[in-house]
Design a protein around this motif. Structure first.
Motif, PDB file in Angstrom:
ATOM      1  N   ALA A   1      37.705  47.760  37.581  1.00  0.00           N
ATOM      2  CA  ALA A   1      38.970  47.376  38.206  1.00  0.00           C
ATOM      3  C   ALA A   1      38.689  46.746  39.562  1.00  0.00           C
ATOM      4  CB  ALA A   1      39.870  48.601  38.372  1.00  0.00           C
TER       5      ALA A   1
ATOM      6  N   VAL B   1      40.517  45.671  42.884  1.00  0.00           N
ATOM      7  CA  VAL B   1      41.800  46.006  43.504  1.00  0.00           C
ATOM      8  C   VAL B   1      41.870  45.454  44.928  1.00  0.00           C
ATOM      9  CG1 VAL B   1      41.962  48.108  42.117  1.00  0.00           C
ATOM     10  CG2 VAL B   1      40.978  48.222  44.426  1.00  0.00           C
TER      11      VAL B   1
ATOM     12  N   THR C   1      47.369  45.316  44.534  1.00  0.00           N
ATOM     13  CA  THR C   1      47.154  44.362  43.449  1.00  0.00           C
ATOM     14  C   THR C   1      45.914  44.755  42.663  1.00  0.00           C
ATOM     15  OG1 THR C   1      48.147  42.530  44.690  1.00  0.00           O
ATOM     16  CG2 THR C   1      46.683  41.952  42.872  1.00  0.00           C
ATOM     17  N   ILE C   2      46.034  44.675  41.336  1.00  0.00           N
ATOM     18  CA  ILE C   2      44.860  44.766  40.477  1.00  0.00           C
ATOM     19  C   ILE C   2      44.526  43.341  40.074  1.00  0.00           C
ATOM     20  CG2 ILE C   2      43.920  45.629  38.299  1.00  0.00           C
ATOM     21  CD1 ILE C   2      45.800  48.002  38.525  1.00  0.00           C
ATOM     22  N   LYS C   3      43.380  42.855  40.509  1.00  0.00           N
ATOM     23  CA  LYS C   3      43.021  41.448  40.348  1.00  0.00           C
ATOM     24  C   LYS C   3      42.878  41.081  38.868  1.00  0.00           C
ATOM     25  CE  LYS C   3      42.303  40.502  44.815  1.00  0.00           C
ATOM     26  NZ  LYS C   3      42.960  39.429  45.578  1.00  0.00           N
ATOM     27  N   SER C   4      43.552  39.980  38.485  1.00  0.00           N
ATOM     28  CA  SER C   4      43.480  39.541  37.094  1.00  0.00           C
ATOM     29  C   SER C   4      43.390  38.024  36.961  1.00  0.00           C
ATOM     30  CB  SER C   4      44.707  40.039  36.316  1.00  0.00           C
ATOM     31  OG  SER C   4      45.905  39.540  36.902  1.00  0.00           O
TER      32      SER C   4
ATOM     33  N   ASN D   1      43.093  45.696  33.158  1.00  0.00           N
ATOM     34  CA  ASN D   1      44.138  44.700  33.365  1.00  0.00           C
ATOM     35  C   ASN D   1      45.453  45.178  32.747  1.00  0.00           C
ATOM     36  OD1 ASN D   1      45.499  42.366  33.957  1.00  0.00           O
ATOM     37  ND2 ASN D   1      44.549  41.141  32.339  1.00  0.00           N
TER      38      ASN D   1
ATOM     39  N   THR E   1      50.372  43.944  37.465  1.00  0.00           N
ATOM     40  CA  THR E   1      49.181  43.958  38.320  1.00  0.00           C
ATOM     41  C   THR E   1      49.483  43.678  39.791  1.00  0.00           C
ATOM     42  OG1 THR E   1      48.799  41.606  37.861  1.00  0.00           O
ATOM     43  CG2 THR E   1      47.714  43.210  36.405  1.00  0.00           C
ATOM     44  N   THR E   2      50.701  43.299  40.116  1.00  0.00           N
ATOM     45  CA  THR E   2      51.053  42.973  41.505  1.00  0.00           C
ATOM     46  C   THR E   2      52.208  43.825  41.992  1.00  0.00           C
ATOM     47  OG1 THR E   2      52.542  41.193  40.787  1.00  0.00           O
ATOM     48  CG2 THR E   2      50.251  40.600  41.244  1.00  0.00           C
TER      49      THR E   2
ATOM     50  N   TYR F   1      46.950  53.564  37.179  1.00  0.00           N
ATOM     51  CA  TYR F   1      46.296  52.520  36.402  1.00  0.00           C
ATOM     52  C   TYR F   1      44.768  52.587  36.496  1.00  0.00           C
ATOM     53  CZ  TYR F   1      50.785  50.149  35.667  1.00  0.00           C
ATOM     54  OH  TYR F   1      52.065  49.830  35.293  1.00  0.00           O
TER      55      TYR F   1
END
Length: 506
Positions: free
Chosen positions: A235, A237, A246-249, A266, A270-271, A281
């Motif tokens: 992950a 982040v 934010t979880i970067k995707s 993912n 994610t934002t 998550y």
């Protein structure tokens, strides 16, 4: 007759050398008498239409004495010309005479491209902020360049080109380089070809990118047999300025994560995450990489735990218990600015190796991670200073990008929870692979042999060697006698042969 043929060959060789020395070069293009029919750009940008590089962000169209360069993301077009006066190209507004020698970079990630091209010493004149530079040689020779004042119009007009990451309404000297988090890793690195056109160093850029790309795919292929059930989840982040998470995707993250034989964590959302949403998550992530731009006071592990809601010492997630929380701050300058932001865009091969190393240390046992520091451990950061400058390569094109030895690596056989579910053999089946191509062997105990066995093997080996030596001596003596007889029985043939050789030499 032989002599005539030899002299004819020498004449052709001399003529070829003279033709090469007198053929037009790029510098001749600025002369008033330049040859309009000569191609002053013999080295062309070439693209590799394979995975990761098939969607280049720019187009190049060649003419004999100018190049039309188009940024496909911004629809900006630049005419790069070598003549004394600019050509007339329909609908073109941005003309830049090349090669450029007075350059501004507004984004320090462009600096590593200049270093690969060998232009950091002579062409780089201005940066946004000298205090942010991590390059050891540019720290050492920081008197060669200065901070740029964009409001100074006379200063702007005095430079050849200003490389920027955002389009400028003023055009002219501004040239946009368009890569970001939505750009896959190899496509980022390919922008070195775009920049090389301004220095007429396309051949250098092609060769450098080809080596980087080759290493990247070699490591990707080496891990292609890692079973899905033992691949780890990662992950990426970030804590944003509005205190959301934010979880970067974006494209870059699934690209490099998948190529490193891992799964990107993912979720559907994610934002704009709350701290509780984020914790839920990423609770099952094997590795967490924090990309937050934290100020110094929040750059400690305890401060991070408070910001990310892990201030309770009980019931911590596995990535914190196992110290698998990372940041991209392993290499820093003395002012605390990280090298990831300056150097990673040009070296996707090192990003990939870093991601592999933090999952599978046995893949390259001697590999030193470049950018990912273990945030859960203190003292994993390295301050890079001017002392690390390699003066021998400063200002020269870089050619050493390491090597990769093709091999088969099956991972560690553990699932995302760290449980061994597959026997993959010693070192994941990796029988010959570290960064120097040496075989991997971490289990030295298995290599220890009892003294008695060593003595017995030595005695047997010595006897065999003595026997073979005696046999070889007998064979040689017999061959020698046979050879002596032949020479004695055929003196005329031998002398005639010598005579022929002498005549040829004369």
């Amino acid at each position: 007759m032989n002599m005539l043929r030899f002299n004819g060959f020498k004449c052709l060789l001399v003529l070829s050398i003279l033709c090469y020395l007198t053929h037009p070069v790029l510098s001749d293009c600025r002369d008033a008498t330049f040859d309009v029919n000569f191609d002053y750009f013999p080295d062309k940008v070439f693209f590799d239409n394979d995975i990761g590089t098939s969607n280049s962000g720019f187009n190049v169209t060649y003419h004999n004495n100018y190049v039309i360069l188009t940024n496909k993301h911004t629809s900006e077009t630049y005419v790069l010309y070598c003549t004394a006066t600019q050509p007339a190209v329909a609908a073109a507004t941005n003309y830049i005479q090349i090669p450029v020698t007075n350059v501004v970079v507004s984004d320090r990630s462009f600096i590593s491209f200049l270093e690969i091209l060998g232009e950091e010493k002579t062409s780089l004149k201005y940066v946004d902020d000298k205090n942010t530079i991590t390059s050891p040689c540019l720290q050492k020779y920081n008197y060669l360049y200065d901070n740029f004042n964009y409001a100074n119009t006379s200063l702007v007009s005095s430079v050849d080109v200003i490389f920027t990451n955002k389009p400028s309404n003023t055009g002219g000297k501004y040239v946009t380089i368009s890569y970001d988090e939505d750009t896959p890793a190899l496509q980022k690195a390919e922008w070195i070809k775009y920049m090389s056109l301004f220095f007429n160093k396309t051949a250098i850029a092609n060769e450098a990118f080809d080596k980087i790309r080759s290493n990247y795919f070699c490591h990707l292929d080496n891990l292609s047999k890692v079973p899905n059930e033992t691949k780890k989840s990662i992950a990426w982040v970030s804590l944003e300025s509005d205190n959301s998470f934010t979880i970067k995707s974006s494209s870059f993250y699934p690209n490099v994560t998948s190529d490193a034989a891992a799964f990107l964590l993912n979720p559907q959302i994610t934002t704009d995450l709350s701290v509780d949403d984020l914790k839920q998550y990423i609770s099952g992530a094997y590795i967490v990489i924090d990309m937050s731009d934290l100020v110094a006071e929040y750059s400690t592990l305890d401060a991070w735990k408070n910001l990310f809601g892990y201030n309770q010492t009980s019931d911590l997630p596995r990535f914190l218990k196992e110290k698998l929380l990372f940041r991209t701050h392993k290499l820093l300058n003395s002012n605390g600015f990280d090298d990831w932001s300056e150097s990673s865009a040009s070296r996707p091969d090192l990003i990939l190796q870093d991601l592999i190393a933090i999952q599978y240390p046995s893949y390259q046992k001697d590999y030193v991670v470049n950018w990912f520091n273990k945030f859960a451990e203190t003292g994993d950061e390295i301050v890079i200073s001017a002392d690390r400058c390699n003066d021998a390569t400063f200002g020269l094109p870089k050619t050493d990008f390491g090597t990769c030895v093709p091999t088969k690596f099956l991972g560690d056989g553990r699932n995302n929870s760290g449980i061994q579910i597959i026997d993959v053999g010693k070192n994941g089946g990796n029988d010959n692979h570290n960064k120097d191509g040496d075989s991997i062997n971490n289990d030295k105990k298995e290599n220890k042999v009892k003294p008695g066995v060593i003595i017995a093997v030595s005695l047997v080996g010595s006897l065999l060697l003595l026997g073979l030596g005696a046999l070889l001596l007998a064979v040689l003596r017999r061959k020698y006698r046979e050879r002596f007889v032949k020479l004695r029985d055929e003196p005329v043939v031998q002398m005639d042969s010598v005579k022929e050789v002498k005549e040829v030499k004369v």
